[in-house]
Design a protein around this motif. Sequence first.
Motif, PDB file in Angstrom:
ATOM      1  N   VAL A   9      17.932 -19.877  35.315  1.00  0.00           N
ATOM      2  CA  VAL A   9      18.021 -18.591  36.015  1.00  0.00           C
ATOM      3  C   VAL A   9      19.351 -17.972  35.619  1.00  0.00           C
ATOM      4  O   VAL A   9      20.307 -18.695  35.324  1.00  0.00           O
ATOM      5  N   ASN A  10      19.385 -16.658  35.588  1.00  0.00           N
ATOM      6  CA  ASN A  10      20.675 -15.999  35.407  1.00  0.00           C
ATOM      7  C   ASN A  10      21.161 -15.585  36.787  1.00  0.00           C
ATOM      8  O   ASN A  10      20.464 -14.871  37.507  1.00  0.00           O
ATOM      9  N   LEU A  11      22.344 -16.059  37.170  1.00  0.00           N
ATOM     10  CA  LEU A  11      22.849 -15.764  38.522  1.00  0.00           C
ATOM     11  C   LEU A  11      23.300 -14.317  38.612  1.00  0.00           C
ATOM     12  O   LEU A  11      23.078 -13.645  39.604  1.00  0.00           O
ATOM     13  N   ILE A  12      23.954 -13.842  37.565  1.00  0.00           N
ATOM     14  CA  ILE A  12      24.393 -12.435  37.501  1.00  0.00           C
ATOM     15  C   ILE A  12      24.831 -12.147  36.056  1.00  0.00           C
ATOM     16  O   ILE A  12      25.131 -13.071  35.298  1.00  0.00           O
ATOM     17  N   GLY A  13      24.850 -10.860  35.703  1.00  0.00           N
ATOM     18  CA  GLY A  13      25.188 -10.486  34.317  1.00  0.00           C
ATOM     19  C   GLY A  13      23.889 -10.215  33.573  1.00  0.00           C
ATOM     20  O   GLY A  13      23.614 -10.813  32.542  1.00  0.00           O
ATOM     21  N   GLU A  14      23.085  -9.266  34.107  1.00  0.00           N
ATOM     22  CA  GLU A  14      21.747  -9.049  33.546  1.00  0.00           C
ATOM     23  C   GLU A  14      21.739  -7.912  32.535  1.00  0.00           C
ATOM     24  O   GLU A  14      22.351  -6.865  32.765  1.00  0.00           O
ATOM     25  N   HIS A  15      21.027  -8.156  31.436  1.00  0.00           N
ATOM     26  CA  HIS A  15      20.973  -7.227  30.305  1.00  0.00           C
ATOM     27  C   HIS A  15      22.371  -6.997  29.734  1.00  0.00           C
ATOM     28  O   HIS A  15      22.735  -5.880  29.343  1.00  0.00           O
ATOM     29  N   ILE A  16      23.127  -8.064  29.706  1.00  0.00           N
ATOM     30  CA  ILE A  16      24.498  -8.014  29.219  1.00  0.00           C
ATOM     31  C   ILE A  16      24.644  -8.783  27.906  1.00  0.00           C
ATOM     32  O   ILE A  16      25.490  -8.447  27.083  1.00  0.00           O
ATOM     33  N   ASP A  17      23.792  -9.792  27.679  1.00  0.00           N
ATOM     34  CA  ASP A  17      24.043 -10.648  26.493  1.00  0.00           C
ATOM     35  C   ASP A  17      24.006  -9.856  25.189  1.00  0.00           C
ATOM     36  O   ASP A  17      24.863 -10.033  24.327  1.00  0.00           O
ATOM     37  N   TYR A  18      23.040  -8.924  25.070  1.00  0.00           N
ATOM     38  CA  TYR A  18      22.970  -8.165  23.811  1.00  0.00           C
ATOM     39  C   TYR A  18      23.942  -6.977  23.814  1.00  0.00           C
ATOM     40  O   TYR A  18      23.955  -6.187  22.879  1.00  0.00           O
ATOM     41  N   ASN A  19      24.741  -6.865  24.893  1.00  0.00           N
ATOM     42  CA  ASN A  19      25.787  -5.832  24.922  1.00  0.00           C
ATOM     43  C   ASN A  19      27.179  -6.444  24.831  1.00  0.00           C
ATOM     44  O   ASN A  19      28.183  -5.777  25.108  1.00  0.00           O
TER      45      ASN A  19
ATOM     46  N   ASN B 188      12.789  -9.797  20.640  1.00  0.00           N
ATOM     47  CA  ASN B 188      14.139  -9.405  20.263  1.00  0.00           C
ATOM     48  C   ASN B 188      15.183  -9.768  21.329  1.00  0.00           C
ATOM     49  O   ASN B 188      15.974  -8.935  21.738  1.00  0.00           O
ATOM     50  N   CYS B 189      15.174 -11.025  21.832  1.00  0.00           N
ATOM     51  CA  CYS B 189      16.055 -11.394  22.955  1.00  0.00           C
ATOM     52  C   CYS B 189      17.492 -11.636  22.487  1.00  0.00           C
ATOM     53  O   CYS B 189      17.754 -11.766  21.296  1.00  0.00           O
ATOM     54  N   GLY B 190      18.407 -11.702  23.446  1.00  0.00           N
ATOM     55  CA  GLY B 190      19.787 -12.100  23.156  1.00  0.00           C
ATOM     56  C   GLY B 190      19.891 -13.619  23.161  1.00  0.00           C
ATOM     57  O   GLY B 190      18.872 -14.317  23.093  1.00  0.00           O
ATOM     58  N   ILE B 191      21.123 -14.142  23.318  1.00  0.00           N
ATOM     59  CA  ILE B 191      21.303 -15.595  23.165  1.00  0.00           C
ATOM     60  C   ILE B 191      21.366 -16.334  24.509  1.00  0.00           C
ATOM     61  O   ILE B 191      21.365 -17.564  24.559  1.00  0.00           O
ATOM     62  N   MET B 192      21.380 -15.577  25.611  1.00  0.00           N
ATOM     63  CA  MET B 192      21.631 -16.214  26.911  1.00  0.00           C
ATOM     64  C   MET B 192      20.668 -17.360  27.257  1.00  0.00           C
ATOM     65  O   MET B 192      21.109 -18.430  27.697  1.00  0.00           O
ATOM     66  N   ASP B 193      19.372 -17.140  27.074  1.00  0.00           N
ATOM     67  CA  ASP B 193      18.401 -18.132  27.558  1.00  0.00           C
ATOM     68  C   ASP B 193      18.544 -19.450  26.811  1.00  0.00           C
ATOM     69  O   ASP B 193      18.606 -20.527  27.409  1.00  0.00           O
ATOM     70  N   GLN B 194      18.577 -19.382  25.492  1.00  0.00           N
ATOM     71  CA  GLN B 194      18.688 -20.605  24.692  1.00  0.00           C
ATOM     72  C   GLN B 194      20.023 -21.296  24.988  1.00  0.00           C
ATOM     73  O   GLN B 194      20.089 -22.520  25.051  1.00  0.00           O
TER      74      GLN B 194
ATOM     75  N   LYS C 108       9.488  -2.423  26.808  1.00  0.00           N
ATOM     76  CA  LYS C 108      10.538  -1.830  27.646  1.00  0.00           C
ATOM     77  C   LYS C 108      11.895  -2.479  27.357  1.00  0.00           C
ATOM     78  O   LYS C 108      12.930  -1.833  27.392  1.00  0.00           O
ATOM     79  N   TYR C 109      11.861  -3.790  27.096  1.00  0.00           N
ATOM     80  CA  TYR C 109      13.104  -4.504  26.766  1.00  0.00           C
ATOM     81  C   TYR C 109      13.716  -3.886  25.501  1.00  0.00           C
ATOM     82  O   TYR C 109      14.903  -3.562  25.456  1.00  0.00           O
ATOM     83  N   ASN C 110      12.869  -3.700  24.488  1.00  0.00           N
ATOM     84  CA  ASN C 110      13.370  -3.114  23.237  1.00  0.00           C
ATOM     85  C   ASN C 110      13.863  -1.684  23.451  1.00  0.00           C
ATOM     86  O   ASN C 110      14.848  -1.266  22.849  1.00  0.00           O
TER      87      ASN C 110
ATOM     88  N   GLY D 171      16.544 -12.435  34.900  1.00  0.00           N
ATOM     89  CA  GLY D 171      15.839 -12.342  33.617  1.00  0.00           C
ATOM     90  C   GLY D 171      15.635 -10.893  33.203  1.00  0.00           C
ATOM     91  O   GLY D 171      16.353  -9.992  33.647  1.00  0.00           O
ATOM     92  N   ALA D 172      14.627 -10.665  32.379  1.00  0.00           N
ATOM     93  CA  ALA D 172      14.448  -9.333  31.799  1.00  0.00           C
ATOM     94  C   ALA D 172      13.965  -8.292  32.806  1.00  0.00           C
ATOM     95  O   ALA D 172      14.244  -7.108  32.675  1.00  0.00           O
ATOM     96  N   GLY D 173      13.200  -8.742  33.830  1.00  0.00           N
ATOM     97  CA  GLY D 173      12.648  -7.792  34.802  1.00  0.00           C
ATOM     98  C   GLY D 173      11.216  -7.412  34.474  1.00  0.00           C
ATOM     99  O   GLY D 173      10.533  -8.155  33.753  1.00  0.00           O
TER     100      GLY D 173
END
Length: 386
Positions: A30-40, A169-175, A223-225, A337-339
Amino acid sequence: MEGKDLVLKYFRDNITSTSGEKIFFSPGRVNLIGEHIDYNGGLVFPCAIDKGIYGCVKKNSTGKLNLFSANFPSTKCSIKLDELEYDEKHEWMNYPKGVLKSIFELTDQKSGFDIAYYGDIPNGAGLSSSASIELLTAVIANAFLGLNLSMLDMVKLSRDVENKYIGVNCGIMDQFAVGFGKKDKAILLNCETLEFDHVPFELNEWTLIITNSNKRRELADSKYNERRSECESALKMLNTQIDAENLCKVSESDLEKHKNLLTENEYRRAFHVISENRRTIYAAEALKKGDIRLFGRLMNSSHISLKDNYMVTGKELDSLALNAQKMDCVCGSRMTGAGFGGAVISLVQNSSIDLFKNELGQIYEKECSLSADFYTVKASDGAGEI
Ligand code: GLA
């Protein structure tokens, strides 16, 4: 039966009854906080959870991958090692195929494998079952082929498989969270430098509960893209006036000053990213000080920003998170997560877990005509042999 015993049973019943197998586990996250931040390029704060995917494995000398999943029993199959190209018909098996294909490209050491998988995380709930099976397969191959790949190598390889082979096209957070998880710790990860810190995740009188909305994540990928490209174009426009390598490096005052360069949507996305990155820093500080109530309030604001500025929540996630936020036994609740469907996480008082599940479950059913599932989880170790 425990997951470890179950996966062994599935292996024996469906693949081979001879002994000599090894068992591995790879968590969800789970991501506790910092959403849609990894690719930014900013800070994220996920943790691996004690639910995930078990793998029971043996090498074989037939030059084939014999794969079985207890979660998708009808798809058992046998694939030749020189036929590891992506194939839509292979559904979930594309994940292990993609990882093994990439690993075989790094080494002369090829081998067939017999693998049975059994997962106790729901698929499509935004808990990273795909990163989990990717890392699971990578650590299996690394161990059996004696490759000495580092965890970071395997994290990057799995992310590349997801991007280039699966086409997400995900960022690196999950892995990263699945690979570097640690029992009772959350991971404060800088997605630009990949430096990270394991922060004690001590909740004392609070419990982390995942609520699966059971809302299918329709349009999630497109929508993610779309969000990713809105962030890219916002940065491009801001870069005509200011130097910043990524959106998280833009200050709030610079964003306000150059607001006129952006469309309404670009401005909202950038506002979310910049404020969420700051919330993540504050949240990690609050956790380090043991201030769970402040941590919870930051989770609540994160959800509101994902709803109003990033616009990735939707009716179901809003119903779960906003109603949870109103409950006295909850100190924080947000989508993770992505939402666009998926799950909500909440910090719930230990003594009120049943009350929380009953009340929120009923409200959700009334508001969204769907029934929610609840999981109590703890921060756990990353992928490896057990
Ligand atoms: C998905 C992606 C992650 C991350 C989150 C949003 O889980 O796989 O890389 O972008 O969404 O924070």
